[in-house]
Design an enzyme around this catalytic site. Sequence first.
Site, PDB file in Angstrom:
ATOM      1  N   LYS A 101      18.008   4.928 -21.507  1.00 30.39           N
ATOM      2  CA  LYS A 101      17.357   4.796 -22.817  1.00 30.39           C
ATOM      3  C   LYS A 101      18.438   4.924 -23.886  1.00 30.39           C
ATOM      4  O   LYS A 101      18.933   6.018 -24.146  1.00 30.39           O
ATOM      5  CB  LYS A 101      16.279   5.869 -22.988  1.00 30.39           C
ATOM      6  CG  LYS A 101      15.507   5.721 -24.280  1.00 30.39           C
ATOM      7  CD  LYS A 101      14.310   6.641 -24.269  1.00 30.39           C
ATOM      8  CE  LYS A 101      13.518   6.679 -25.547  1.00 30.39           C
ATOM      9  NZ  LYS A 101      14.110   6.254 -26.775  1.00 30.39           N
ATOM     10  N   CYS A 123      46.329  23.888 -55.925  1.00 33.77           N
ATOM     11  CA  CYS A 123      45.601  24.518 -54.822  1.00 33.77           C
ATOM     12  C   CYS A 123      46.339  24.218 -53.510  1.00 33.77           C
ATOM     13  O   CYS A 123      46.387  23.064 -53.067  1.00 33.77           O
ATOM     14  CB  CYS A 123      44.174  23.966 -54.818  1.00 33.77           C
ATOM     15  SG  CYS A 123      43.156  24.636 -53.505  1.00 33.77           S
ATOM     16  N   TYR A 146      17.080  -5.630 -23.537  1.00 39.63           N
ATOM     17  CA  TYR A 146      16.372  -5.097 -22.381  1.00 39.63           C
ATOM     18  C   TYR A 146      14.937  -5.578 -22.236  1.00 39.63           C
ATOM     19  O   TYR A 146      14.191  -5.063 -21.438  1.00 39.63           O
ATOM     20  CB  TYR A 146      16.403  -3.569 -22.383  1.00 39.63           C
ATOM     21  CG  TYR A 146      16.042  -2.931 -23.711  1.00 39.63           C
ATOM     22  CD1 TYR A 146      14.795  -3.147 -24.291  1.00 39.63           C
ATOM     23  CD2 TYR A 146      16.957  -2.121 -24.365  1.00 39.63           C
ATOM     24  CE1 TYR A 146      14.475  -2.576 -25.498  1.00 39.63           C
ATOM     25  CE2 TYR A 146      16.641  -1.536 -25.578  1.00 39.63           C
ATOM     26  CZ  TYR A 146      15.398  -1.768 -26.144  1.00 39.63           C
ATOM     27  OH  TYR A 146      15.075  -1.200 -27.341  1.00 39.63           O
ATOM     28  N   CYS A 192      42.503  29.172 -54.226  1.00 37.85           N
ATOM     29  CA  CYS A 192      43.198  29.299 -55.506  1.00 37.85           C
ATOM     30  C   CYS A 192      42.315  29.909 -56.587  1.00 37.85           C
ATOM     31  O   CYS A 192      42.738  30.042 -57.734  1.00 37.85           O
ATOM     32  CB  CYS A 192      43.736  27.936 -55.955  1.00 37.85           C
ATOM     33  SG  CYS A 192      42.439  26.823 -56.488  1.00 37.85           S
ATOM     34  N   LYS A 238      12.548  11.613 -21.806  1.00 34.77           N
ATOM     35  CA  LYS A 238      13.632  11.975 -22.724  1.00 34.77           C
ATOM     36  C   LYS A 238      14.363  13.227 -22.268  1.00 34.77           C
ATOM     37  O   LYS A 238      13.735  14.204 -21.843  1.00 34.77           O
ATOM     38  CB  LYS A 238      13.053  12.208 -24.123  1.00 34.77           C
ATOM     39  CG  LYS A 238      12.472  10.927 -24.729  1.00 34.77           C
ATOM     40  CD  LYS A 238      12.994  10.700 -26.089  1.00 34.77           C
ATOM     41  CE  LYS A 238      12.031  10.836 -27.197  1.00 34.77           C
ATOM     42  NZ  LYS A 238      12.530  10.760 -28.508  1.00 34.77           N
ATOM     43  N   GLU A 287      15.964   2.298 -16.242  1.00 32.25           N
ATOM     44  CA  GLU A 287      17.074   1.927 -17.134  1.00 32.25           C
ATOM     45  C   GLU A 287      17.464   3.127 -17.980  1.00 32.25           C
ATOM     46  O   GLU A 287      16.690   4.062 -18.130  1.00 32.25           O
ATOM     47  CB  GLU A 287      16.622   0.812 -18.100  1.00 32.25           C
ATOM     48  CG  GLU A 287      16.544  -0.535 -17.448  1.00 32.25           C
ATOM     49  CD  GLU A 287      15.892  -1.571 -18.360  1.00 32.25           C
ATOM     50  OE1 GLU A 287      15.685  -1.295 -19.564  1.00 32.25           O
ATOM     51  OE2 GLU A 287      15.590  -2.658 -17.854  1.00 32.25           O
ATOM     52  N   ASP A 296      20.316   5.249 -27.269  1.00 35.73           N
ATOM     53  CA  ASP A 296      19.956   5.931 -28.503  1.00 35.73           C
ATOM     54  C   ASP A 296      20.519   5.149 -29.683  1.00 35.73           C
ATOM     55  O   ASP A 296      21.558   5.475 -30.240  1.00 35.73           O
ATOM     56  CB  ASP A 296      20.516   7.357 -28.476  1.00 35.73           C
ATOM     57  CG  ASP A 296      19.818   8.236 -29.501  1.00 35.73           C
ATOM     58  OD1 ASP A 296      18.850   7.757 -30.118  1.00 35.73           O
ATOM     59  OD2 ASP A 296      20.247   9.385 -29.669  1.00 35.73           O
ATOM     60  N   CYS A 308      37.001  28.650 -55.556  1.00 29.68           N
ATOM     61  CA  CYS A 308      37.823  28.197 -54.435  1.00 29.68           C
ATOM     62  C   CYS A 308      38.375  29.406 -53.658  1.00 29.68           C
ATOM     63  O   CYS A 308      38.962  30.303 -54.256  1.00 29.68           O
ATOM     64  CB  CYS A 308      38.981  27.342 -54.950  1.00 29.68           C
ATOM     65  SG  CYS A 308      40.094  26.816 -53.628  1.00 29.68           S
ATOM     66  N   CYS A 316      37.025  21.686 -55.428  1.00 33.77           N
ATOM     67  CA  CYS A 316      37.950  22.512 -56.188  1.00 33.77           C
ATOM     68  C   CYS A 316      38.750  21.545 -57.054  1.00 33.77           C
ATOM     69  O   CYS A 316      39.458  20.676 -56.536  1.00 33.77           O
ATOM     70  CB  CYS A 316      38.887  23.275 -55.251  1.00 33.77           C
ATOM     71  SG  CYS A 316      40.289  23.971 -56.148  1.00 33.77           S
TER      72      CYS A 316
HETATM   73  S1  IVH Z   1      11.790  -1.121 -23.468  1.00 23.76           S
HETATM   74  C1  IVH Z   1       7.361  -2.000 -25.547  1.00 23.76           C
HETATM   75  N1  IVH Z   1      14.101  -0.227 -22.625  1.00 23.76           N
HETATM   76  O1  IVH Z   1      13.366   3.351 -27.057  1.00 23.76           O
HETATM   77  C2  IVH Z   1       8.673  -1.338 -25.807  1.00 23.76           C
HETATM   78  N2  IVH Z   1      13.336   0.483 -24.767  1.00 23.76           N
HETATM   79  O2  IVH Z   1      11.196   5.267 -27.538  1.00 23.76           O
HETATM   80  C3  IVH Z   1       9.702  -1.831 -24.828  1.00 23.76           C
HETATM   81  N3  IVH Z   1      14.915   1.938 -25.968  1.00 23.76           N
HETATM   82  O3  IVH Z   1      11.262   1.209 -28.856  1.00 23.76           O
HETATM   83  C4  IVH Z   1      10.954  -1.061 -24.989  1.00 23.76           C
HETATM   84  N4  IVH Z   1      16.476   1.940 -24.416  1.00 23.76           N
HETATM   85  O4  IVH Z   1      13.892   1.076 -29.217  1.00 23.76           O
HETATM   86  C5  IVH Z   1      13.184  -0.204 -23.629  1.00 23.76           C
HETATM   87  N5  IVH Z   1      16.158   0.435 -21.772  1.00 23.76           N
HETATM   88  C6  IVH Z   1      15.258   0.454 -22.760  1.00 23.76           C
HETATM   89  C7  IVH Z   1      15.462   1.180 -23.954  1.00 23.76           C
HETATM   90  C8  IVH Z   1      14.465   1.185 -24.944  1.00 23.76           C
HETATM   91  C9  IVH Z   1      16.146   2.367 -25.625  1.00 23.76           C
HETATM   92  C10 IVH Z   1      14.260   2.284 -27.250  1.00 23.76           C
HETATM   93  C11 IVH Z   1      13.468   1.176 -27.875  1.00 23.76           C
HETATM   94  C12 IVH Z   1      12.051   1.670 -27.822  1.00 23.76           C
HETATM   95  C13 IVH Z   1      12.252   3.156 -27.876  1.00 23.76           C
HETATM   96  C14 IVH Z   1      11.031   3.896 -27.358  1.00 23.76           C
END
Ligand code: IVH
Length: 667
Positions: free
Chosen positions: A115, A430, A225, A409, A312, A113, A117, A406, A424
């Site tokens: 990740k 200005c 998720y 001016c 990451k 999946e 942010d 500034c 300023c």
């Molecule tokens: S599963 C037991 N799936 O990333 C934890 N986490 O660095 C299960 N996150 O704590 C988390 N996308 O806040 C999971 N597709 C994804 C995610 C995801 C972002 C975050 C989540 C987690 C953190 C870990």
Amino acid sequence: MGPSSAKERIDQLRKELHRHNHLYYVEALPQIKDEEFDRMLKELEELEEKHPEYADKNSPTKRVGSDITEGFKQYPHEIPMLSLGNTYSREELSDFESRIHKTIDGEVEYACELKYDGVAISLTYEDGSLFRALTRGDGDVGDDVTNNIRTINSIPLRLSGNNFPRRFEIRGEVLMPLEGFRKMNEQRREDGEQVFANPRNATAGTLKMQNSSIVARRPLECYLYSVATMEDLFSTHYESLQICKKWGFKVPPYSKRVGSMEEVFAFIDEWAEKRRELPFEIDGVVVKVNSFKQQKQLGFTSKTPRWAIAYKFKAQQETTKLVGVDFQVGRTGAVTPVANLEPVQLAGTTVKRASLHNADQIAMLDLKEDDVVMVEKGGDIIPKIVGVDISRREGNPSPVKFISHCPECKTELVRLPGEAAHYCPNAYGCPPQIRERIEHFISRRAMNINAAGATIRQLYDEGLVKNPADLYRLTYDEVIRLERFAEKSTKKLLESIRESRSVPFNRVLFALGIRYVGETVARKLAGHFGSIERLKEASLEELTEVDEIGERIAASVISFFDDEVNMQTVESLITAGVQFNFDETEVSQGSRLSELTFVISGKFEDYSRDELKDMVTRNGGKNTSSVSSNTSYILAGEKMGPEKLKKAERLDIPVISIDDFLGMLQG
Ligand code: IVH
């Protein structure tokens, strides 16, 4: 490393990590990159392993960071909210696989999946309705942010279907898509407010707001998720999410089931590239063992599951050389330092300039002349400097100093207590401040006068326009003499200025550029007071009585009208025929809704409920919150409460749309 220096290093790392945890989770203002944090954490973990004599149960390695914030109620999570082990290297992914095969005989399927942010959230549903939303908190207890979460459209308040457990928890990530984030920051910049460093910070800050009506206007989304308490109902993670989707949850798009690490690597490679096309930010890929049975066999360490890992991506970051620093003066007088850089390719574009935010930021970076700096794109269009490579510093360069006067001016700058920016104070003398105020005045969402920045510069330089009101005195002869102006363009500009006289009062108020009065606040103030006459007489108390107007905005409005020059501009604009009250037709409609009682329910794209209520009362109608036989109409938006709808049907009360309502106002 000898024992005493190991102890020193351990203490130092713990202290730093605690501090950065706090900055990240509580202040939502991280000062270092995730990579750097993860590197320090790993170093600490290794040292603690080598030196068990220095063990400490409060070490940052023993707990996930905490986002607990004062002012929110805390509740325990049904099962702890853990974090994921993470890595930046493929070897470690292979190690992850080998560890799995020590426990599991036979095939393992993985779910890959994205990740997200954002900010982790845990939702509890009871009898098919959203019951509670908790942040991760310290992993065991989280902050109750249910009221804020309710405003997020992609989170179902009621579930579809009926085969869900009576009570369950589901987890996911709240995030702010890039477009919404950029618009919001643009607005904040215009309003002279501090901008958010990236969408994740904006999300964290938003979820911790006390006023959920502000949250409602922020463009948040949520992807779910993980089913935390329902593993027994399904055989795989993938299947569980398919079912959750049927119940109405938004589940991760672009996920993929694969049978080998090679395919996991291919998924990573694919998204390392394609992430730039996504409408939101991701910081990596999450790999999960798909079978719940295998997940159970693998279990957890004290902090993380053994069946999942996060890979990451390195931040989109480059190093380049600092050439110099410019200081720009904006409409509100705020001075922004901007770094000039040796051009460098970053995430698909050439970067030559980067924001340095303010004096504190320069001090924090300890920036010196000719430094090699790290630039990063934080979701915002404007890249920023996030660090200095001190190892590449040569000789004894002088520090970058913030200016005291500034650059335009030469007036001495001031810094207000509690504010990060220098200003300023020469607002009316200005040049860039004057020009930018006029540019804001004519902008599309304000007076919508069809002219470019270059035109304003010409008009200003020629001494023709020194404040917005001067626009309305421009003559054909004055404009046609300007360079690049011919008959057609002159007529067009003058016509556009004339037309701006019918722009409604709320947009005129926004156009005035009162500090902290953005589009929404302008609409609130205009709706509440109805005319500039009443607004300028309003006291601090009267202003703060208006929904969502706090003291800071109120004080800014008062000081705007206290100012002689501003009042003169307003007077001249009134004389020029610009709208400073809600127009005649609307005022004479004053009784169009008399004798009628409205219940306003649900969400509306272009209006807040309070604005609609104001419209009802201004037109002689009444508002109530509950449906009864006295209700004349229900004005229904999106996601109107089902109970209200049922009651309306029972009492046979007409349910009207926003278009019907606007039609009623126009007769
Ligand atoms: S599963 C037991 N799936 O990333 C934890 N986490 O660095 C299960 N996150 O704590 C988390 N996308 O806040 C999971 N597709 C994804 C995610 C995801 C972002 C975050 C989540 C987690 C953190 C870990």
